[in-house]
Each structure stands twice: as C-alpha cells, then as structure tokens.
Design an enzyme around this catalytic site. Structure first.
Site, PDB file in Angstrom:
ATOM      1  N   LYS A  22      56.623 126.946 -90.263  1.00 18.63           N
ATOM      2  CA  LYS A  22      55.836 128.050 -89.679  1.00 18.63           C
ATOM      3  C   LYS A  22      54.639 127.505 -88.910  1.00 18.63           C
ATOM      4  O   LYS A  22      54.371 127.899 -87.777  1.00 18.63           O
ATOM      5  CB  LYS A  22      55.338 128.976 -90.805  1.00 18.63           C
ATOM      6  CG  LYS A  22      54.219 129.909 -90.368  1.00 18.63           C
ATOM      7  CD  LYS A  22      53.715 130.782 -91.495  1.00 18.63           C
ATOM      8  CE  LYS A  22      52.685 130.162 -92.402  1.00 18.63           C
ATOM      9  NZ  LYS A  22      51.288 130.235 -91.961  1.00 18.63           N
ATOM     10  N   ASN A  23      53.910 126.587 -89.536  1.00 19.40           N
ATOM     11  CA  ASN A  23      52.657 126.146 -88.933  1.00 19.40           C
ATOM     12  C   ASN A  23      52.864 125.188 -87.754  1.00 19.40           C
ATOM     13  O   ASN A  23      51.932 124.927 -86.995  1.00 19.40           O
ATOM     14  CB  ASN A  23      51.741 125.519 -89.992  1.00 19.40           C
ATOM     15  CG  ASN A  23      51.215 126.589 -90.942  1.00 19.40           C
ATOM     16  OD1 ASN A  23      51.323 127.779 -90.665  1.00 19.40           O
ATOM     17  ND2 ASN A  23      50.642 126.160 -92.067  1.00 19.40           N
ATOM     18  N   CYS A 115      39.390 135.490 -93.802  1.00 19.48           N
ATOM     19  CA  CYS A 115      40.516 136.013 -94.557  1.00 19.48           C
ATOM     20  C   CYS A 115      40.269 135.700 -96.016  1.00 19.48           C
ATOM     21  O   CYS A 115      39.253 135.091 -96.365  1.00 19.48           O
ATOM     22  CB  CYS A 115      41.846 135.469 -94.060  1.00 19.48           C
ATOM     23  SG  CYS A 115      42.172 133.799 -94.548  1.00 19.48           S
ATOM     24  N   ARG A 120      36.810 130.838 -92.476  1.00 24.55           N
ATOM     25  CA  ARG A 120      37.658 130.441 -91.358  1.00 24.55           C
ATOM     26  C   ARG A 120      37.017 130.625 -89.979  1.00 24.55           C
ATOM     27  O   ARG A 120      37.523 131.364 -89.123  1.00 24.55           O
ATOM     28  CB  ARG A 120      39.015 131.138 -91.450  1.00 24.55           C
ATOM     29  CG  ARG A 120      39.616 130.986 -92.837  1.00 24.55           C
ATOM     30  CD  ARG A 120      41.060 131.331 -92.902  1.00 24.55           C
ATOM     31  NE  ARG A 120      41.885 130.294 -92.307  1.00 24.55           N
ATOM     32  CZ  ARG A 120      43.203 130.344 -92.276  1.00 24.55           C
ATOM     33  NH1 ARG A 120      43.825 131.373 -92.776  1.00 24.55           N
ATOM     34  NH2 ARG A 120      43.901 129.367 -91.747  1.00 24.55           N
ATOM     35  N   ASP A 306      47.776 123.907 -98.871  1.00 25.08           N
ATOM     36  CA  ASP A 306      48.848 124.915 -98.882  1.00 25.08           C
ATOM     37  C   ASP A 306      49.824 124.736-100.051  1.00 25.08           C
ATOM     38  O   ASP A 306      50.748 125.536-100.204  1.00 25.08           O
ATOM     39  CB  ASP A 306      49.626 124.880 -97.549  1.00 25.08           C
ATOM     40  CG  ASP A 306      48.801 125.399 -96.390  1.00 25.08           C
ATOM     41  OD1 ASP A 306      47.754 126.020 -96.635  1.00 25.08           O
ATOM     42  OD2 ASP A 306      49.194 125.177 -95.226  1.00 25.08           O
ATOM     43  N   ARG A 398      55.286 136.505 -94.837  1.00 27.23           N
ATOM     44  CA  ARG A 398      54.630 135.937 -93.658  1.00 27.23           C
ATOM     45  C   ARG A 398      55.039 134.488 -93.459  1.00 27.23           C
ATOM     46  O   ARG A 398      55.034 133.996 -92.336  1.00 27.23           O
ATOM     47  CB  ARG A 398      53.102 135.975 -93.823  1.00 27.23           C
ATOM     48  CG  ARG A 398      52.542 137.363 -93.843  1.00 27.23           C
ATOM     49  CD  ARG A 398      51.059 137.301 -93.866  1.00 27.23           C
ATOM     50  NE  ARG A 398      50.588 136.715 -92.610  1.00 27.23           N
ATOM     51  CZ  ARG A 398      49.376 136.866 -92.131  1.00 27.23           C
ATOM     52  NH1 ARG A 398      48.503 137.579 -92.797  1.00 27.23           N
ATOM     53  NH2 ARG A 398      49.024 136.320 -90.996  1.00 27.23           N
TER      54      ARG A 398
END
Ligand code: EPU
Length: 420
Positions: A22-23, A115, A120, A306, A398
């Site tokens: 994803k990233n 968030c 962030r 993560d 997500r």
C-alpha cells in the site's frame, strides 16, 4: 459498519499470498501525475486507500482505471487543486503535492490534519519544496505552493523523529523536473522510497542513492509513461508471520521479501519464533515457548512502527516482561486498552509500553482505532479463547487486502458481519 467475529484458538496453517505494498503504491500512483503520457502500475492492492487515490487522481483530471490489480493513469491535462473533502480522508494523499508542483508549478492542497496515531505535520515536505524555490503560503486550511521554476539544491530533510517517508517521496518527485541537481540528506531509506525511485527512473528521471540517507536527483526536462510492478507489502507479510506465531501454527508467506523484513525477523527470532526461507517464501512457526523481547521502533532499517501493534499482541502471549518503545508516532498505543479487554496486561510509561506477557487472553468485543491497531486486535482475537468481535474494521480495509479471506484459507474461524 462491519466487524469481524473471530473464534480464537485455531492454529493457522497453510500458505498466504502477499499483496502489493500500500505505502509503495500510493506515491507511485501519484507519480503518474508527472507525465502527460499513460502509466501502468501493476500489483496495486485493492484497498479503500488505493481506491481513494484513484478518486483523487480522477478529481485532478486524470483518466484512471483500476482492474485486477492494475492501475492505468493517463494524466494528460490536470489541475493543481485538492479539496479538503478529498485530502482529509487519507493523510497519504499529501504525496500528490510534489508531482503537482513539478508539473504545474503550483499546487493548492488542503492541509491533511492530524490523525489518531499522532500530529503528523508536513513541515518537512514544505521545507523541501521551499529549498527547491517554491513559495509556500498557508491560508484557510490550505497550502499554496507556487514556483516560477524549481531549481535543484542541497537540503536536509531530517525532523524530530528522523527522516520522513512521504516527505522524501514528495521532494524527490518535485526535484525530478527541477533545473539542476538536488541532494536530499537524511532521506528516508524505506523500501517504498526505493520502489518509487525505480518507477521514476523508469519514467526517465535521474535518481541515485535511493535506499540510503543521501539521494541525488538530476532534473530532466520531461518524464514519459512507464510500467511498473509494486513491491510486496512488508507490513502485511510481517502481520501474517506474527499471526502464525501467535496461534502456534505454521504459515508460508509467499513472496515476502526477507531483505525488507530484517528487523522484524530478528525480533521474531529473539521471541522464539522460527522463520525459515523456502525459495522465495518465508515459513513461520513457533519454535517452542515464546520469549519476551524489548523493541524500539525506528526509521528503516530499524523495527517498523507499522508492526509495533501486531508485535505487542504477540508479546502479550510471551511469559515475562517486554518493553516496547514507540519513537516515530507519539500516540500510537490506542490498541493497548483494547488488548487489555482481552486480558493482556500492558502499562504505558511515556513512549514505552510495558507488556507483562503470558496472562490468559479470552475473547471480548473490541474497537479498532487505526489500521495497524486493528491488525493487532485480529491477531489477539485469533489467539484468544472464545469469540472476539473486532468492530470498525473499515480501518483494516484501508490497508489489508481481503484479510478475512486470507485468514479463512489458513483455517481461521473468522466472519465479516454487520456491526450490531
Ligand atoms: N514528521 C514531521 N514533519 C513532517 C513529516 C513527518 O515532523 O513534515 C514526523 C511525523 O510526525 C512522524 C515522523 O516524522 O513523527 C515520521 O513520519 P513520516 O513522514 O515518515 O510518515 P508518513 O510518510 O506520513 C508513512 C506511512 C505510514 C508509516 C510512516 C512511518 C504511507 C502512506 N504512510 O507515513 O504508514 O507509519 O511512513 O514509517 O506511506 C500505515 O501504513 O499504517 C502507516 C501509518
């Protein structure tokens, strides 16, 4: 809203395919804005975040399709305006700023805001753009970046928590079309940055040093269309390795890149989990009793933030005391109180969580707060006795492609249900 219902206590067994990262996919999709020629990006995971990036690219005027994991982008004519309604849904959308600035010499983008895992800020992204000659104005919740022309320069991109991943991506993308040579010092070294640099080079950019703290970009006049295959998702791979260990099972994680997972494999080994290479795959099995370990999250090649929550779920099962220190995001411990609902004994002391592992865990309803916290709750639920209901799994959707289906294939008793 949907939930997972998990009947825990079943050891996971079998083989799981890892999706594209994803990233890596998000900035690579944004990079397609740098050219007016078509780009084809393969192995893009089908997630709400990647779907969302498709919507953003379309809203900027690009023609985009997303079929069977392949995203095609043709950004023939685009605008440089990204509305609050678009940006607030996904913080990662900030990575359109670099390409817009490079291609149009102007970008007006809503500030993404904080968030649940931390403040962030984007000060480092803006510092990088300014170093390339952009004028930055913040007004009414929007950043206006404009430049008559972008010129290469030398800049230091380290911040209070070290390098920035998307900041490096943004400045690297902006610099591809700048005049002259840009040198980014204290650049993020994450494999996702390297994957982006490979795509940009395939588009005709001149980037060297990606994967090291010094990245050099020699500006070119124009970029052209390119094809690319996204790297496997190292965070998804780590999550399945940990789930195998937590359930005392044996799982082959297909196509996981061991070279992207060194810190995770090292800590799993210390915790008593055996991870062997078999060809291009990794096979995880709990060797014997789990052991406590101390972990500090760090920029790559350190232990990834993560994977912190998922590892905490595992260490809650390891008799003894583990200390987990979070150095990247200031409030990334939302999973602690939910893990406690399952019986885990964890205390927070400043940036550290003290895990008194080995207490019995049993099923309970829990609430997902962010993407990786959700994965930790799923892992804990798979290991716990009885039924765990993980609510608000839209967070999980997500960033994990069909996680429930992949777990079912490994024998997990997991169902997606409407939240009651
Ligand atoms: N930071 C600043 N100023 C900036 C940018 C960052 O102070 O201008 C700070 C952040 O507040 C944080 C640290 O620097 O303390 C690192 O943040 P970074 O910018 O590297 O994070 P990011 O690029 O916004 C990406 C991933 C995150 C992942 C982090 C760290 C994407 C889309 N997101 O975010 O992924 O946690 O790098 O590795 O690539 C996730 O997938 O669950 C996720 C949150």
């Amino acid at each position: 809203m949907e939930s997972f219902l998990i009947k825990g206590g079943v050891p996971l067994r079998g083989t799981v395919d890892i999706s594209g990262s994803k990233n890596a996919a998000l900035p690579i999709m944004a990079a397609a804005l740098l050219t007016d020629e078509p780009c084809v990006i393969r192995r893009v995971p089908d997630l709400s975040d990647t779907r969302f990036m498709v919507d953003i690219l379309k809203s900027l005027g690009a023609e985009v399709s997303f079929v069977n994991g392949t995203v095609s982008v043709h950004a023939k004519k685009i605008s440089g305006y990204a509305d609050y309604e678009l940006v607030r849904k996904m913080r990662g959308s900030i990575c359109i700023a670099g390409p817009l600035l490079a291609r149009l010499h102007k970008a007006r983008i809503s500030l993404p805001g904080g968030c649940i895992i931390g403040a962030r800020p984007i000060n480092l992204h803006l510092k990088g753009f300014a170093a390339l000659g952009a004028k930055i104005k913040i007004e009414g919740g929007y950043v206006d970046a404009t430049a008559k022309k972008l010129s290469g320069g030398s800049l230091f991109l380290g911040g209070r928590a070290g390098p920035t991943v998307l900041g490096t991506a943004n400045v690297m993308m902006a610099a591809t079309l700048a005049d002259g040579v840009t040198v980014i010092e204290s650049a993020a070294c994450e494999p996702e940055v390297v994957d982006l640099a490979n795509f940009l080079n395939a588009m005709g950019a001149k980037i060297s040093g990606a994967g090291s703290p010094t990245i050099t970009i020699t500006g070119v006049k124009k970029l052209h269309g390119a094809e690319h295959e996204v790297i496997p998702d190292r965070i998804e791979a780590a999550t399945f390795l940990i789930a195998a260990a937590a359930t005392n099972g044996e799982v082959t994680v297909k196509g996981a890149r061991a070279d992207h997972l060194r810190a995770v494999l090292d800590k799993l080994g210390e915790a008593g989990v055996s991870v062997r290479r078999r060809g291009k795959d990794l096979v995880a099995r709990r060797g014997g009793k789990l052991k406590p370990v101390d972990i500090t999250t760090l920029p790559y090649a350190g232990f990834p933030t993560d994977v912190q929550a998922q590892m905490m779920a595992l260490l809650a099962l390891a008799p003894g005391i583990s200390i987990i220190t979070e150095r990247i995001f200031e409030s990334r411990f939302m999973h602690v109180s939910e893990l406690a609902r399952l019986g885990a004994d964890i205390e927070i002391e400043g940036p550290s969580a003290i895990v008194k592992g080995g207490k019995p865990v049993s099923g309970a309803p829990v609430m997902a707060s962010d993407l990786r916290a959700s994965a930790a709750l799923v892992i804990a639920g798979l290991a716990a006795k009885g039924v765990t209901q993980v609510n608000r799994i839209y967070h999980l959707d997500r960033g994990y492609e069909r996680m429930d289906e992949k777990l079912k294939k490994l024998g997990a008793r997991i169902q997606r249900v409407e939240e009651k």
